[in-house]
Design a protein around this motif. Structure first.
Motif, PDB file in Angstrom:
ATOM      1  N   GLU A 193     -49.686  82.707  37.775  1.00  0.00           N
ATOM      2  CA  GLU A 193     -48.999  83.749  37.007  1.00  0.00           C
ATOM      3  C   GLU A 193     -48.609  84.888  37.930  1.00  0.00           C
ATOM      4  O   GLU A 193     -49.422  85.343  38.743  1.00  0.00           O
ATOM      5  CB  GLU A 193     -49.907  84.267  35.892  1.00  0.00           C
ATOM      6  N   THR A 194     -47.364  85.355  37.819  1.00  0.00           N
ATOM      7  CA  THR A 194     -46.896  86.393  38.722  1.00  0.00           C
ATOM      8  C   THR A 194     -45.848  87.259  38.025  1.00  0.00           C
ATOM      9  O   THR A 194     -45.564  87.088  36.825  1.00  0.00           O
ATOM     10  CB  THR A 194     -46.320  85.774  40.010  1.00  0.00           C
ATOM     11  N   ASP A 195     -45.292  88.193  38.764  1.00  0.00           N
ATOM     12  CA  ASP A 195     -44.231  89.070  38.272  1.00  0.00           C
ATOM     13  C   ASP A 195     -43.093  89.042  39.276  1.00  0.00           C
ATOM     14  O   ASP A 195     -43.327  89.029  40.499  1.00  0.00           O
ATOM     15  CB  ASP A 195     -44.742  90.505  38.113  1.00  0.00           C
ATOM     16  N   VAL A 196     -41.881  89.051  38.773  1.00  0.00           N
ATOM     17  CA  VAL A 196     -40.706  88.929  39.635  1.00  0.00           C
ATOM     18  C   VAL A 196     -39.823  90.159  39.476  1.00  0.00           C
ATOM     19  O   VAL A 196     -39.605  90.645  38.358  1.00  0.00           O
ATOM     20  CB  VAL A 196     -39.910  87.653  39.292  1.00  0.00           C
ATOM     21  N   MET A 197     -39.334  90.659  40.594  1.00  0.00           N
ATOM     22  CA  MET A 197     -38.293  91.687  40.628  1.00  0.00           C
ATOM     23  C   MET A 197     -37.159  91.181  41.508  1.00  0.00           C
ATOM     24  O   MET A 197     -37.333  90.203  42.241  1.00  0.00           O
ATOM     25  CB  MET A 197     -38.851  93.011  41.145  1.00  0.00           C
ATOM     26  N   VAL A 198     -36.046  91.847  41.424  1.00  0.00           N
ATOM     27  CA  VAL A 198     -34.874  91.425  42.200  1.00  0.00           C
ATOM     28  C   VAL A 198     -34.458  92.574  43.103  1.00  0.00           C
ATOM     29  O   VAL A 198     -34.313  93.724  42.656  1.00  0.00           O
ATOM     30  CB  VAL A 198     -33.710  91.011  41.275  1.00  0.00           C
ATOM     31  N   SER A 199     -34.285  92.275  44.377  1.00  0.00           N
ATOM     32  CA  SER A 199     -33.936  93.299  45.362  1.00  0.00           C
ATOM     33  C   SER A 199     -32.508  93.798  45.158  1.00  0.00           C
ATOM     34  O   SER A 199     -31.734  93.223  44.379  1.00  0.00           O
ATOM     35  CB  SER A 199     -34.092  92.739  46.779  1.00  0.00           C
ATOM     36  N   ALA A 200     -32.168  94.852  45.880  1.00  0.00           N
ATOM     37  CA  ALA A 200     -30.833  95.446  45.750  1.00  0.00           C
ATOM     38  C   ALA A 200     -29.726  94.474  46.138  1.00  0.00           C
ATOM     39  O   ALA A 200     -28.602  94.583  45.643  1.00  0.00           O
ATOM     40  CB  ALA A 200     -30.753  96.711  46.603  1.00  0.00           C
ATOM     41  N   ASP A 201     -30.050  93.502  47.010  1.00  0.00           N
ATOM     42  CA  ASP A 201     -29.041  92.520  47.412  1.00  0.00           C
ATOM     43  C   ASP A 201     -29.236  91.178  46.700  1.00  0.00           C
ATOM     44  O   ASP A 201     -28.750  90.146  47.160  1.00  0.00           O
ATOM     45  CB  ASP A 201     -29.042  92.327  48.929  1.00  0.00           C
ATOM     46  N   GLY A 202     -29.959  91.184  45.558  1.00  0.00           N
ATOM     47  CA  GLY A 202     -29.994  90.021  44.698  1.00  0.00           C
ATOM     48  C   GLY A 202     -31.009  88.946  45.032  1.00  0.00           C
ATOM     49  O   GLY A 202     -30.833  87.799  44.613  1.00  0.00           O
ATOM     50  N   VAL A 203     -32.086  89.283  45.741  1.00  0.00           N
ATOM     51  CA  VAL A 203     -33.110  88.296  46.091  1.00  0.00           C
ATOM     52  C   VAL A 203     -34.336  88.518  45.194  1.00  0.00           C
ATOM     53  O   VAL A 203     -34.987  89.568  45.287  1.00  0.00           O
ATOM     54  CB  VAL A 203     -33.515  88.400  47.569  1.00  0.00           C
ATOM     55  N   PRO A 204     -34.671  87.554  44.329  1.00  0.00           N
ATOM     56  CA  PRO A 204     -35.894  87.702  43.518  1.00  0.00           C
ATOM     57  C   PRO A 204     -37.139  87.616  44.410  1.00  0.00           C
ATOM     58  O   PRO A 204     -37.241  86.742  45.279  1.00  0.00           O
ATOM     59  CB  PRO A 204     -35.825  86.514  42.556  1.00  0.00           C
ATOM     60  N   PHE A 205     -38.122  88.510  44.167  1.00  0.00           N
ATOM     61  CA  PHE A 205     -39.355  88.529  44.952  1.00  0.00           C
ATOM     62  C   PHE A 205     -40.529  88.855  44.037  1.00  0.00           C
ATOM     63  O   PHE A 205     -40.347  89.322  42.909  1.00  0.00           O
ATOM     64  CB  PHE A 205     -39.262  89.542  46.102  1.00  0.00           C
ATOM     65  N   LEU A 206     -41.737  88.610  44.536  1.00  0.00           N
ATOM     66  CA  LEU A 206     -42.941  88.810  43.726  1.00  0.00           C
ATOM     67  C   LEU A 206     -43.461  90.233  43.887  1.00  0.00           C
ATOM     68  O   LEU A 206     -43.774  90.676  44.989  1.00  0.00           O
ATOM     69  CB  LEU A 206     -44.035  87.817  44.143  1.00  0.00           C
ATOM     70  N   MET A 207     -43.555  90.945  42.773  1.00  0.00           N
ATOM     71  CA  MET A 207     -44.079  92.312  42.782  1.00  0.00           C
ATOM     72  C   MET A 207     -44.363  92.722  41.347  1.00  0.00           C
ATOM     73  O   MET A 207     -43.535  92.504  40.461  1.00  0.00           O
ATOM     74  CB  MET A 207     -43.076  93.280  43.422  1.00  0.00           C
ATOM     75  N   HIS A 208     -45.528  93.314  41.120  1.00  0.00           N
ATOM     76  CA  HIS A 208     -45.880  93.756  39.775  1.00  0.00           C
ATOM     77  C   HIS A 208     -45.437  95.184  39.519  1.00  0.00           C
ATOM     78  O   HIS A 208     -44.811  95.484  38.496  1.00  0.00           O
ATOM     79  CB  HIS A 208     -47.392  93.639  39.544  1.00  0.00           C
ATOM     80  N   ASP A 209     -45.769  96.107  40.413  1.00  0.00           N
ATOM     81  CA  ASP A 209     -45.485  97.520  40.188  1.00  0.00           C
ATOM     82  C   ASP A 209     -44.009  97.827  40.408  1.00  0.00           C
ATOM     83  O   ASP A 209     -43.342  97.211  41.245  1.00  0.00           O
ATOM     84  CB  ASP A 209     -46.326  98.380  41.133  1.00  0.00           C
TER      85      ASP A 209
END
Length: 498
Positions: A193-209
């Protein structure tokens, strides 16, 4: 034996003479031989005896009461969420709490009987007896209302719930890193189980906060941008950040101290992983991945959905190994990736258009009855966050499908719930405890009544207080005769004597 002046024999009897009657005459005797604690002053007050406390004692008592009240108020505010766990905590401990409370109330019968025989106030006698009888009857019948999922036959025990690693194995590795994923695999979890965000240039990465300050060294690398949202950084910037050293420095869990040198070295080298890297690791380890897409209120959230779906479809991971949590644009996700398993963060509705197959909820939000009903209807129930073995045991007995946990290394080792009682065994314990308690209460009242009948004074008032006969004198017993000298030496007064 004559009572000393100012003695409080009724109170002494009520407390099984846990203190000397010299409490009240302490000033006259200059506190010689005082063997008591001031906590028992409350019992003196209840029995109508003067406390005669020094002004300093009164001040300290008031301050203590204020501090205790403030402490409970603070805990109530700080642990407001924890109170929601009271119901399931009682399910885990209810049968044992019942036995303990019955035992405590049974012990109370001795001082109560002593006071009943001592006082001349008929109204007070009736009131105390009535209250005590009502309380004991309620306790004797309490098991009728005690429901615990772990009261069942061994052959009715559901399968052990599957483990879902909350951000991996955060007690063994930095959360939301590839190391955490691999440690979770070692713990035999079935889902990462994880959390995903998307960077300013469109790359999804794992980060909760939403900010990077807690789990990276962004303040050292990009001090002027440290307070920005995680999505404001491009992937090149994110790759420069250390996502593991904080774990060793802050030690979010006690288990960090027991890490091997190799694990410490590996943790210090962790970087923020992309969703693509996490999917590849999950595919190779043959585990599923469940994630939420954050932040939900972002203006570009739909583009985040598109970027995430694109990575999933290009990764080559079997779509049934992807569990989708976000509610936003769910219909779009179903159309573009129909094989992805949809997990809902709510209970089913009465007029549900499409039946739910998976739900993901806090463990406080579902009762054992609801879990059983969902299980009968083939709905998979995952509850979070479950770290304690006792809590895992209750949910196991309830029939939950899986739990999200930080302590996968602990729950992995559990082969059986902490306790499991067949209903017939619990019924036998209930009957034995109630019968033993009733007989003990009956013995206490009959014994003290017999002692009073042998007393010359038979509870007559002496110096404003009830005169209580000595057990050792009026009811010869080798055990009492043996312990009376020691009791007198330690407590400064005879056993059950004024």
């Amino acid at each position: 034996m004559a009572d000393p002046s100012g003695c409080c024999p009724s109170c002494a009897t009520c407390l099984l003479c846990l203190y000397s009657c010299k409490w009240i005459t302490a000033k006259k005797e200059k506190r010689k031989g005082l063997r008591t604690t001031k906590v028992l002053a409350l019992c003196l007050q209840l029995c109508g005896q003067p406390l005669k406390l020094h002004w300093l004692h009164k001040t300290l008592l008031i301050l203590t009461a204020l501090v205790v009240a403030a402490a409970f108020t603070g805990l109530g505010i700080k642990w407001s969420e924890e109170w929601r766990s009271a119901r399931i905590s009682l399910q885990a401990t209810g049968p044992f709490l019942h036995i303990g409370i019955v035992g405590g109330m049974t012990l109370l019968s001795w001082p109560l009987a002593s006071f009943i025989y001592c006082t001349r106030n008929t109204g007070l006698k009736v009131f105390l007896l009535l209250v005590y009888c009502v309380v004991m009857i309620a306790l004797y019948l309490a098991p009728l209302g005690i429901t615990s999922p772990c009261i069942m036959e061994e052959n009715q025990l559901p399968p052990k719930p599957a483990l879902i690693g909350h951000r991996g194995a955060p007690m063994l590795a930095p959360e939301n890193t590839l190391m955490s994923l691999h440690k979770a695999v070692d713990c035999e979890v079935q889902v990462f189980e994880t959390d995903v965000m998307v960077s300013a240039d469109g790359v999804p990465f794992l980060m909760h906060d939403e900010e990077l300050t807690r789990t990276t060294n962004v303040q050292a690398v990009f001090p002027e941008r440290a307070a920005l949202n995680s999505t404001a950084f491009n992937w090149t910037d994110l790759q420069q950040l250390d996502a593991g050293s904080w774990f060793l420095e802050r030690k979010p869990f006690p288990t960090v101290q027991s890490l091997s040198p190799g694990d410490r070295y590996q943790a210090a080298k962790q970087r923020i992983p992309s969703l693509e890297q996490a999917l590849e690791a999950a595919k190779q380890s043959n585990i599923s991945i469940m994630f939420d897409l954050r932040p939900e209120n972002h203006s570009d959230y739909q583009s985040f959905i598109n970027a995430t779906l694109e990575v999933i479809l290009q990764s080559g991971i079997p779509l049934q190994q992807v569990l989708w949590l976000p509610d936003g644009f769910r219909e779009q996700v179903k159309q573009q990736a129909p094989g992805v398993q949809q997990v809902y963060g709510r209970k089913r509705l009465q007029n549900e258009k499409e039946p739910l197959l998976h739900v993901n909820l806090p463990y406080q939000d579902m009762s054992s009855e609801e879990i059983r009903q969902y299980r009968q209807d083939n709905i998979s129930v995952n509850l979070y966050v479950v770290n304690q073995p006792w809590l895992f045991s209750v949910l196991w007995c309830s029939g939950v499908s899986s739990v999200t946990t930080n302590a996968c290394q602990v729950l992995k080792e559990m082969k059986h719930p902490i306790w499991l009682l067949p209903s017939s065994t619990y019924l036998m314990i209930w009957i034995v405890v109630d019968c033993t308690s009733f007989l003990a209460i009956l013995w206490a009242f009959l014994l003290l009544r017999y002692i009073w009948s042998l007393s010359p004074t038979q509870g007559k008032s002496v110096g404003g207080s009830c005169s209580v006969p000595s057990v050792a004198a009026t009811y010869p017993n080798p055990i009492l005769s043996a312990i009376t000298p020691l009791w007198t030496q330690v407590l400064g007064g005879p056993l059950l004597s004024g």
